[in-house]
Scaffold this motif. Structure first.
Motif, PDB file in Angstrom:
ATOM      1  N   SER A 173     -43.497 -41.661  11.170  1.00 36.07           N
ATOM      2  CA  SER A 173     -42.560 -42.070  12.209  1.00 36.07           C
ATOM      3  C   SER A 173     -41.175 -41.478  11.949  1.00 36.07           C
ATOM      4  CB  SER A 173     -42.465 -43.601  12.236  1.00 36.07           C
ATOM      5  OG  SER A 173     -41.391 -44.032  13.043  1.00 36.07           O
ATOM      6  N   ALA A 174     -40.393 -41.363  13.012  1.00 34.29           N
ATOM      7  CA  ALA A 174     -39.011 -40.908  12.862  1.00 34.29           C
ATOM      8  C   ALA A 174     -38.094 -42.039  12.421  1.00 34.29           C
ATOM      9  CB  ALA A 174     -38.502 -40.326  14.181  1.00 34.29           C
ATOM     10  N   ASN A 175     -38.631 -43.249  12.407  1.00 32.67           N
ATOM     11  CA  ASN A 175     -37.876 -44.424  11.961  1.00 32.67           C
ATOM     12  C   ASN A 175     -38.234 -44.707  10.506  1.00 32.67           C
ATOM     13  OD1 ASN A 175     -36.801 -46.967  11.452  1.00 32.67           O
ATOM     14  ND2 ASN A 175     -37.341 -47.787  13.459  1.00 32.67           N
ATOM     15  N   SER A 176     -37.276 -44.585   9.612  1.00 35.06           N
ATOM     16  CA  SER A 176     -37.553 -44.734   8.176  1.00 35.06           C
ATOM     17  C   SER A 176     -38.121 -46.104   7.841  1.00 35.06           C
ATOM     18  CB  SER A 176     -36.288 -44.483   7.357  1.00 35.06           C
ATOM     19  OG  SER A 176     -35.264 -45.403   7.718  1.00 35.06           O
ATOM     20  N   ALA A 177     -37.765 -47.133   8.616  1.00 35.47           N
ATOM     21  CA  ALA A 177     -38.259 -48.485   8.346  1.00 35.47           C
ATOM     22  C   ALA A 177     -39.767 -48.600   8.590  1.00 35.47           C
ATOM     23  CB  ALA A 177     -37.515 -49.493   9.220  1.00 35.47           C
ATOM     24  N   THR A 185     -27.560 -35.498  17.273  1.00 36.70           N
ATOM     25  CA  THR A 185     -27.756 -36.951  17.165  1.00 36.70           C
ATOM     26  C   THR A 185     -29.168 -37.298  16.683  1.00 36.70           C
ATOM     27  OG1 THR A 185     -28.406 -37.050  19.501  1.00 36.70           O
ATOM     28  CG2 THR A 185     -26.079 -37.439  18.978  1.00 36.70           C
ATOM     29  N   ARG A 186     -30.076 -36.345  16.782  1.00 38.74           N
ATOM     30  CA  ARG A 186     -31.460 -36.590  16.371  1.00 38.74           C
ATOM     31  C   ARG A 186     -31.792 -35.998  15.006  1.00 38.74           C
ATOM     32  NH1 ARG A 186     -31.169 -36.630  21.688  1.00 38.74           N
ATOM     33  NH2 ARG A 186     -32.390 -38.211  22.819  1.00 38.74           N
ATOM     34  N   GLU A 187     -30.768 -35.510  14.317  1.00 42.39           N
ATOM     35  CA  GLU A 187     -30.993 -34.928  12.985  1.00 42.39           C
ATOM     36  C   GLU A 187     -31.532 -35.974  12.013  1.00 42.39           C
ATOM     37  OE1 GLU A 187     -28.593 -32.604   9.383  1.00 42.39           O
ATOM     38  OE2 GLU A 187     -27.487 -33.633  10.991  1.00 42.39           O
ATOM     39  N   THR A 188     -31.029 -37.203  12.069  1.00 42.83           N
ATOM     40  CA  THR A 188     -31.477 -38.256  11.155  1.00 42.83           C
ATOM     41  C   THR A 188     -32.953 -38.571  11.364  1.00 42.83           C
ATOM     42  OG1 THR A 188     -29.282 -39.247  11.071  1.00 42.83           O
ATOM     43  CG2 THR A 188     -31.120 -40.636  10.411  1.00 42.83           C
ATOM     44  N   ALA A 189     -33.369 -38.666  12.628  1.00 44.28           N
ATOM     45  CA  ALA A 189     -34.776 -38.940  12.928  1.00 44.28           C
ATOM     46  C   ALA A 189     -35.669 -37.832  12.377  1.00 44.28           C
ATOM     47  CB  ALA A 189     -34.973 -39.080  14.433  1.00 44.28           C
ATOM     48  N   PHE A 190     -35.231 -36.590  12.551  1.00 43.91           N
ATOM     49  CA  PHE A 190     -35.987 -35.445  12.037  1.00 43.91           C
ATOM     50  C   PHE A 190     -36.078 -35.504  10.516  1.00 43.91           C
ATOM     51  CE2 PHE A 190     -35.886 -31.065  10.353  1.00 43.91           C
ATOM     52  CZ  PHE A 190     -37.089 -30.604  10.855  1.00 43.91           C
ATOM     53  N   ASN A 191     -34.966 -35.785   9.846  1.00 44.56           N
ATOM     54  CA  ASN A 191     -34.965 -35.862   8.382  1.00 44.56           C
ATOM     55  C   ASN A 191     -35.850 -36.997   7.881  1.00 44.56           C
ATOM     56  OD1 ASN A 191     -33.235 -33.680   8.172  1.00 44.56           O
ATOM     57  ND2 ASN A 191     -31.386 -34.937   8.061  1.00 44.56           N
ATOM     58  N   ASN A 192     -35.865 -38.129   8.597  1.00 46.08           N
ATOM     59  CA  ASN A 192     -36.747 -39.238   8.225  1.00 46.08           C
ATOM     60  C   ASN A 192     -38.207 -38.805   8.273  1.00 46.08           C
ATOM     61  OD1 ASN A 192     -34.618 -41.033   7.897  1.00 46.08           O
ATOM     62  ND2 ASN A 192     -34.778 -41.863   9.966  1.00 46.08           N
ATOM     63  N   PHE A 193     -38.558 -38.063   9.313  1.00 42.56           N
ATOM     64  CA  PHE A 193     -39.934 -37.582   9.482  1.00 42.56           C
ATOM     65  C   PHE A 193     -40.314 -36.626   8.358  1.00 42.56           C
ATOM     66  CE2 PHE A 193     -43.256 -34.853  11.041  1.00 42.56           C
ATOM     67  CZ  PHE A 193     -44.064 -35.669  11.832  1.00 42.56           C
ATOM     68  N   VAL A 194     -39.435 -35.659   8.097  1.00 44.87           N
ATOM     69  CA  VAL A 194     -39.703 -34.651   7.064  1.00 44.87           C
ATOM     70  C   VAL A 194     -39.818 -35.305   5.687  1.00 44.87           C
ATOM     71  CG1 VAL A 194     -38.703 -32.684   5.841  1.00 44.87           C
ATOM     72  CG2 VAL A 194     -38.673 -32.746   8.338  1.00 44.87           C
ATOM     73  N   LYS A 195     -38.916 -36.217   5.384  1.00 41.40           N
ATOM     74  CA  LYS A 195     -38.915 -36.884   4.081  1.00 41.40           C
ATOM     75  C   LYS A 195     -40.182 -37.703   3.872  1.00 41.40           C
ATOM     76  CE  LYS A 195     -36.328 -40.176   1.211  1.00 41.40           C
ATOM     77  NZ  LYS A 195     -35.143 -41.079   1.138  1.00 41.40           N
ATOM     78  N   ALA A 196     -40.569 -38.485   4.879  1.00 39.96           N
ATOM     79  CA  ALA A 196     -41.758 -39.329   4.748  1.00 39.96           C
ATOM     80  C   ALA A 196     -43.025 -38.496   4.654  1.00 39.96           C
ATOM     81  CB  ALA A 196     -41.842 -40.297   5.925  1.00 39.96           C
ATOM     82  N   THR A 197     -43.071 -37.390   5.378  1.00 40.65           N
ATOM     83  CA  THR A 197     -44.228 -36.490   5.297  1.00 40.65           C
ATOM     84  C   THR A 197     -44.396 -35.963   3.886  1.00 40.65           C
ATOM     85  OG1 THR A 197     -44.033 -35.811   7.620  1.00 40.65           O
ATOM     86  CG2 THR A 197     -45.192 -34.306   6.136  1.00 40.65           C
ATOM     87  N   ARG A 198     -43.284 -35.561   3.306  1.00 36.03           N
ATOM     88  CA  ARG A 198     -43.348 -34.995   1.949  1.00 36.03           C
ATOM     89  C   ARG A 198     -43.678 -36.067   0.911  1.00 36.03           C
ATOM     90  NH1 ARG A 198     -39.071 -30.651  -0.617  1.00 36.03           N
ATOM     91  NH2 ARG A 198     -40.197 -30.283  -2.584  1.00 36.03           N
ATOM     92  N   GLU A 199     -43.014 -37.220   1.009  1.00 32.71           N
ATOM     93  CA  GLU A 199     -43.213 -38.275   0.016  1.00 32.71           C
ATOM     94  C   GLU A 199     -44.625 -38.832   0.047  1.00 32.71           C
ATOM     95  OE1 GLU A 199     -41.285 -39.434  -2.384  1.00 32.71           O
ATOM     96  OE2 GLU A 199     -39.667 -38.039  -1.940  1.00 32.71           O
TER      97      GLU A 199
END
Length: 432
Positions: free
Chosen positions: A21-25, A330-344
């Motif tokens: 998800s794009a939402n880190s929560a 404004t959507r950079e954070t959502a993208f970074n959340n997605f990329v980070k969770a995919t990798r982790e």
């Protein structure tokens, strides 16, 4: 027409073909709970709502066993043998379904991750669980699990999408059939098996996602063994290893979100590469209008040119969906959340930093043996070059240096037969 009626810009989602998800929560995952959900799907089971945790199940077992034995004096021994250490889950493979009763896990992410794996499984279901050898106590506990008080056949009809990677889905089903036929090995390796395929799917999807003009195919993806040294001089590892997977994974969110936005997600969603084959010349104006609406809604600055072909229209939209996530947007954070969770969640278990040599995709001995056993499958042994081809068909490649280390490892383990000095005469046996 496969395109959704009245195409309008909406929130980005990759849910049909990816669990992140794009939402880190919402990106909390527990692989043990995923195993539980997967086993439920595999055996088409539902747990009764009255069973809220393992203590509820334990109470039912206690009632049954104290009636069968001489009262309660023996119960504390049974409790210590099976419940205190959660050995209860390993009595039979289908009892792994009780792992979903973990109250500490967040089920939303686990269910999404399970959906990815269930889609790989397709229509495969076990109507009859594999037979296992149980002692008297285990038979009684299993009888409680099979009773209507605990489990029942699920009547849910799950919506299944066409596999994004059909070749990988076929291999997943083949390998799962093999694992299921060896219950003890299944119990020991089901979590590793799901993690392995979670990574293979992520890597191969990343490497195929931009090639939507044709059906996906297996792409070179090089690993090393955790026991060997890494070096920057190994060209295949540098060009087609860890770095290419990480970089390719950045395209997952924009391309999957584009695919999702074009279709009615209440219906069966087509993979992007198949959607492309279904679009006709009559759809070009629709796609151009959608590009204009999206360009305005996202306040993008890239110059927009009307497309004259389906391919050009989708290429334009792909650029727009990528641009919306650029740095500073404004959507950079959502993208970074997605990329980070995919990798982790999906890549990290198979990556390893080797100091100055950089980061690599790594298989440890446990994953290598699992991969070897499912690759050999129902055969007793296969030639080394055939084994390497089986690895490659699943998206695991080794260069010549790794192949040498691989043979040395197999020889130390004693599952290699050399019929001659020729490489073609090296056979590898299963370890189960």
């Amino acid at each position: 027409m496969p395109l959704q009626k009245d195409l309008q810009p909406k929130n980005n989602s990759a849910a049909s073909f990816f669990p992140v998800s794009a939402n880190s929560a919402n990106n909390k995952y527990d692989w043990d709970t995923v195993v539980g959900f997967f086993i439920k799907a595999l055996h088409n089971l539902e747990l009764e709502k009255s069973i809220k945790n393992l203590d509820d199940f334990k109470l039912l077992c206690k009632t049954r066993l104290t009636n069968k034995l001489d009262g309660e004096p023996f119960w504390h021994i049974i409790e210590k043998m099976y419940f205190d250490n959660h050995q209860i889950l390993n009595i039979a493979p289908e009892m792994q379904a009780l792992k979903v009763l973990n109250p500490e896990s967040s089920n939303a992410g686990d269910e999404r991750l399970t959906t990815l794996l269930v889609n790989l499984m397709g229509s495969m279901q076990l109507n009859k669980p594999p037979s296992v050898h149980l002692n008297f106590l285990e038979k009684e506990i299993k009888a409680v699990f099979d009773s209507p008080q605990v489990t029942r056949v699920s009547k849910k009809i799950s919506k299944q999408h066409i596999p994004y990677l059909p070749y990988l889905s076929e291999l997943f089903q083949k390998d799962l059939h093999f694992l299921v036929s060896h219950p003890e090995h299944f119990l020991q390796n089901i979590k590793s098996f799901l993690k392995l395929y979670g990574f293979l799917y992520t890597a191969q999807l990343s490497l195929n996602i931009k090639g939507w003009a044709k059906a996906p195919s297996v792409k070179d993806c090089y690993f090393i063994l955790d026991s060997e040294k890494a070096s920057k001089e190994r060209t295949k590892l540098q060009l087609h290893g860890h770095k290419q997977v990480i970089e390719a994974s950045y395209a997952l969110f924009p391309y999957l979100a584009l695919n999702e936005s074009l279709q009615d997600t209440k219906d069966v969603v087509l993979p992007f590469w198949q959607l492309f084959t279904e679009i006709t010349a009559a759809d070009i104006d629709v796609l151009n209008n959608y590009a204009e609406s999206f360009h305005e809604d996202r306040k993008l600055i890239e110059r927009l040119q009307p497309a004259s072909s389906n391919s050009d229209a989708l290429t334009t939209l792909a650029k727009l969906f990528t641009e919306q996530f650029k740095k500073g947007s404004t959507r950079e954070t959502a993208f970074n959340n997605f990329v980070k969770a995919t990798r982790e969640t999906l890549i990290r278990p198979f990556e390893q930093g080797r100091k100055r040599a950089g980061s690599y995709l790594v298989l440890n001995q446990d994953y290598l043996l699992l991969l070897t056993n499912i690759a050999i499958g129902n055969r007793d042994k296969i030639r080394l070059h055939e084994l390497l081809k089986e690895f490659q068909s699943r998206g695991v490649f080794f260069d010549k240096s790794s192949e040498v280390c691989l043979v040395e490892l197999f020889e130390r383990m004693g599952n290699v037969e050399r019929m001659s000095d020729s490489g073609d005469a090296v056979y590898v046996r299963k370890t189960i």
